[in-house]
Design an enzyme around this catalytic site. Sequence first.
Site, PDB file in Angstrom:
ATOM      1  N   ARG A  79       0.836  -1.196   0.000  1.00 44.78           N
ATOM      2  CA  ARG A  79       0.000   0.000   0.000  1.00 44.78           C
ATOM      3  C   ARG A  79       0.874   1.250   0.000  1.00 44.78           C
ATOM      4  O   ARG A  79       2.087   1.191   0.254  1.00 44.78           O
ATOM      5  CB  ARG A  79      -0.912   0.029   1.229  1.00 44.78           C
ATOM      6  N   ASP A  82       3.101   5.399   5.072  1.00 43.26           N
ATOM      7  CA  ASP A  82       4.239   5.042   5.907  1.00 43.26           C
ATOM      8  C   ASP A  82       3.801   4.022   6.949  1.00 43.26           C
ATOM      9  O   ASP A  82       2.780   3.355   6.791  1.00 43.26           O
ATOM     10  CB  ASP A  82       4.794   6.328   6.550  1.00 43.26           C
ATOM     11  N   HIS A  86      -2.342  -0.899  13.794  1.00 44.54           N
ATOM     12  CA  HIS A  86      -3.731  -1.352  13.830  1.00 44.54           C
ATOM     13  C   HIS A  86      -3.934  -2.177  15.095  1.00 44.54           C
ATOM     14  O   HIS A  86      -3.044  -2.949  15.487  1.00 44.54           O
ATOM     15  CB  HIS A  86      -4.065  -2.225  12.615  1.00 44.54           C
ATOM     16  N   CYS A 178       2.857   7.303  10.474  1.00 43.38           N
ATOM     17  CA  CYS A 178       2.772   7.796   9.093  1.00 43.38           C
ATOM     18  C   CYS A 178       3.981   8.659   8.720  1.00 43.38           C
ATOM     19  O   CYS A 178       3.919   9.462   7.782  1.00 43.38           O
ATOM     20  CB  CYS A 178       1.468   8.551   8.863  1.00 43.38           C
TER      21      CYS A 178
END
Length: 239
Positions: A79, A82, A86, A178
């Site tokens: 994807r 950065d 989760h 990120c």
Amino acid sequence: MRFPRTLKIWKMGIVNYKEALHLQEKLVSARKSSKIPDTLLSLQHPPTYTLGKRRTDHNLLIPESDLAKLGAELHYTERGGDITFHGPNQSILYPIISLRDVGFGARKYVEKLEQTMIEMACLYGVKARAGEKGETGVWVGDRKIGAIGVRISNGITSHGLAFNVDPDLMYFKHIVPCGIVDKDVTSLRKETKEVLPGEEVLEEQLISCFVKLFGYCKTQVEKILLTGLDFGDEIENLK
């Protein structure tokens, strides 16, 4: 062959990241060949760190060998974006949709994902915004409440958005979320003054925001529990 604007929705509970990734790959292949309509996976993951295709390992602030002590895994993906985290109480949507059929380019698609989370926050009196220059995802002030990382292959999307409802924010202390330095991560629980309803209600509200913004006329919802890595029957049932 084009399907009418119907969205299949799988409510999946907590799913291991590797299994969810494998499922997305299967669904993308099926969507490319028009074997299935647009499909939305709604789920959560056990504690998991993921890196995008840029492989910015330096934004993981602890040795990979220490992740097991946190009860977390690390996965490398294709994807965009950065490193991110989760975990439980974070709502994830993975759209497997045809951008050609919805009439969106990549930029508009990402903007719609951002708006999905902004509208979800608004339901609880939280004023969120899209990231400004150098920022990705959705923010409340200078605190990040939602992440976006997508992959688009031949016009078919995978991966998607992660909205922080009430995850354990300590996990974010071990990364540069990120890749943005000196910014905090927040959650809906932390930002709202309202009492949050149960998990199923919150899940349904986020899905509803997505459905409205993407203009689907009809939805078909199923609760799916994965028992292994053979998804043939589930994919067959989507047709």
